[in-house]
Design a protein around this motif. Sequence first.
Motif, PDB file in Angstrom:
ATOM      1  N   ASN A  57       0.872  -1.238   0.123  1.00 55.47           N
ATOM      2  CA  ASN A  57       0.000  -0.024   0.153  1.00 55.47           C
ATOM      3  C   ASN A  57       0.880   1.203   0.105  1.00 55.47           C
ATOM      4  OD1 ASN A  57      -2.311  -1.620   0.078  1.00 55.47           O
ATOM      5  ND2 ASN A  57      -2.825  -1.287   2.217  1.00 55.47           N
TER       6      ASN A  57
ATOM      7  N   GLU B 169       0.505   4.222  -2.718  1.00 54.26           N
ATOM      8  CA  GLU B 169       0.096   5.444  -2.465  1.00 54.26           C
ATOM      9  C   GLU B 169       0.930   6.385  -3.124  1.00 54.26           C
ATOM     10  OE1 GLU B 169      -0.140   5.312   1.871  1.00 54.26           O
ATOM     11  OE2 GLU B 169      -2.142   4.354   1.914  1.00 54.26           O
ATOM     12  N   ARG B 170       2.303   6.085  -2.940  1.00 57.31           N
ATOM     13  CA  ARG B 170       3.439   6.909  -3.388  1.00 57.31           C
ATOM     14  C   ARG B 170       3.119   6.962  -4.990  1.00 57.31           C
ATOM     15  NH1 ARG B 170       7.953   5.688  -5.988  1.00 57.31           N
ATOM     16  NH2 ARG B 170       7.790   3.638  -5.501  1.00 57.31           N
TER      17      ARG B 170
ATOM     18  N   ALA C 295       0.163   7.119  -6.508  1.00 55.92           N
ATOM     19  CA  ALA C 295      -0.936   7.490  -6.818  1.00 55.92           C
ATOM     20  C   ALA C 295      -1.904   6.208  -7.420  1.00 55.92           C
ATOM     21  CB  ALA C 295      -1.160   8.723  -7.428  1.00 55.92           C
TER      22      ALA C 295
ATOM     23  N   MET D  72      -3.790   3.630  -5.457  1.00 56.02           N
ATOM     24  CA  MET D  72      -4.613   3.007  -4.523  1.00 56.02           C
ATOM     25  C   MET D  72      -6.140   2.774  -5.153  1.00 56.02           C
ATOM     26  SD  MET D  72      -3.217   1.819  -1.774  1.00 56.02           S
ATOM     27  CE  MET D  72      -4.842   1.481  -0.690  1.00 56.02           C
TER      28      MET D  72
END
Length: 313
Positions: free
Chosen positions: A129, A133-134, A136, A138
């Motif tokens: 995750n 998230e890093r 973008a 998700m």
Amino acid sequence: MTELFSRFLTFSRAEWARLRDEAPMALSAEEVARLRTMGDRLDLAGVEEVYPPLSRLLAMHVEAAQALFQARRRFLGDTGTKVPFIIGIGGSVAVGKSTTARVLQALLSRWPRTPRVNLVTTDGFLRPNVELERRALMRRKGFPESYDLPALLRFLSDVKAGAHLVRAPVYSHLTYDVLPGEAAVVDRPDILILEGINVLHAGAPPHGGQNVPFVSDFLDFTIYIDAAEEALAGWYVERFLALRDTAFRDPQSYFHRYAKLSDAEAIETADALWQGINLVNLRENILPTRVRADLILRKEENHQVEEIALRRL
């Protein structure tokens, strides 16, 4: 379905059941209930009519592959050991892939020449995750770009090379993330079942003429579990409601924030997740791979397989 799949032989459930012959069927109703995943309505009758013929067909493919391997080894003067036969199972979220994989694992392990049958899901090869998230990604979790494809390809390459103790990362549906340091170990099984929504995805061809392998290049037989979009949406919402009342109540659950939703709020949330993420992935990436499968199991709204399509040789 017949017109769409002209390259396939199609069977009704009753026609398919007659192909069982001497296929072993040793699952009790209790075992079927244990193998069934949340939301799936598979019963003993459904198993007896659909899965023994399928396990018989797969056993024939495994035996033929092993015979070919032995003949080729004699031709080359090779003393290497046989390599695992890999079965890929794909299809949409909520279609019942996990149940199919687990039932097939149980049945195939009962054939005399395939006692060691391992099951691995591609969920473990999702990027963690923090990395999603890093990047973008998700909101694109489950889409092809959210997987660590090089790691998955290395895993399959090692398995096909007959390597010992090949490790696959493990995914937690509770924390909705890959478990750091956890691994499932595959040690030269007779059969490996690889289950995941994108196992048949080929992706866009690379520029410059470079040769890039796809997951499907390592699969010896592929199964796609099919259902209408309306049925899939309903099953997804039903599963979400069931999880709200069970797993989501665990404070460690990634989705714990949904545990106190009312029925109306939960249905609205599940429908938004389906429409905004899973349906998009189905239409863009999963459904287009259906015609690449060797066999298609078509489910009706009652979750029962009612039609089977087998690719012509």
